[in-house]
Design an enzyme around this catalytic site. Sequence first.
Site, mmCIF file in Angstrom:
data_model
loop_
_atom_site.group_PDB
_atom_site.id
_atom_site.type_symbol
_atom_site.label_atom_id
_atom_site.label_comp_id
_atom_site.label_asym_id
_atom_site.label_seq_id
_atom_site.Cartn_x
_atom_site.Cartn_y
_atom_site.Cartn_z
ATOM 1 N N TRP A 1 0.432 0.369 -8.552
ATOM 2 C CA TRP A 1 0.894 1.383 -7.613
ATOM 3 C C TRP A 1 0.134 2.694 -7.829
ATOM 4 C CZ3 TRP A 1 6.227 4.219 -7.762
ATOM 5 C CH2 TRP A 1 6.441 4.853 -6.531
ATOM 6 N N THR B 1 0.851 -1.186 0.000
ATOM 7 C CA THR B 1 0.000 0.000 0.000
ATOM 8 C C THR B 1 0.888 1.236 0.000
ATOM 9 O OG1 THR B 1 -0.126 -0.020 2.423
ATOM 10 C CG2 THR B 1 -1.897 -1.130 1.223
ATOM 11 N N ASP B 2 0.357 2.336 -0.535
ATOM 12 C CA ASP B 2 1.097 3.591 -0.509
ATOM 13 C C ASP B 2 1.312 4.035 0.934
ATOM 14 O OD1 ASP B 2 0.768 3.461 -3.221
ATOM 15 O OD2 ASP B 2 -0.678 5.106 -3.352
ATOM 16 N N ALA B 3 2.337 4.828 1.158
ATOM 17 C CA ALA B 3 2.568 5.400 2.483
ATOM 18 C C ALA B 3 1.340 6.193 2.913
ATOM 19 C CB ALA B 3 3.793 6.307 2.452
#
Length: 230
Positions: A158, A33-35
Amino acid sequence: MQKNAPTVAGSLTDAIRVATGAQSFELYGAGRTDAGVHALAQVAHLQIEADAEPEALRRRINDALPADIHILGLERAPARFHARHHAVARSYLYQISRRLDLERMRGAGALLVGMKDWRSFSAGDPEEKSARARIERVELAESGALILIRIEGSHFLWKMVRRMVGVIVEAGRRKLALDAIQRFLETESDEPARLAAPASGLFLERVYYEGDPRLERLEPVLRVPWREIG
């Protein structure tokens, strides 16, 4: 794991070492997962020898974890099980302020269902061989002061979900025509990147494996009551 920053994977690895004494193992998650994105039910696997039954080991690992990370379940898996490769679908939930045109958002979401080329909606990812993925459903509902968006698909590239949500929200603000969304799917564009929704409202809701029932009710992580202002 991200360098020079605390991560969930790093905290889990440290806690497993404390709980089991094992030092050499690999922890594999069902996806990245993205930050700043939250996970309600991430799935991971590892191969390790332990001297405790799964439930006792789960409690032992939880005791070593920080308060904002919690293992919900732990069980033995078949030797060839892989948390990422054996997953058949994933769903994400996004929560956002209610003051948007819900019907336009539903129209935008409908355009994103199916097998599509997501080059306009993803950042370059060397681990992905193709920009094509199937979105099974995009659902929207009101809950108190929130609009909830659920996106379920085979897999996600992403930053793909945040860009999808951003496009849906921009349609709900009446700042983006629905035919523009169709063009993003047909011709590569930088516009979805500019519209990407903040990570803070996004939750990895569920990872599905063969035979798992799908979530039906669309519910908020935190309820916010609706109140008219002015």
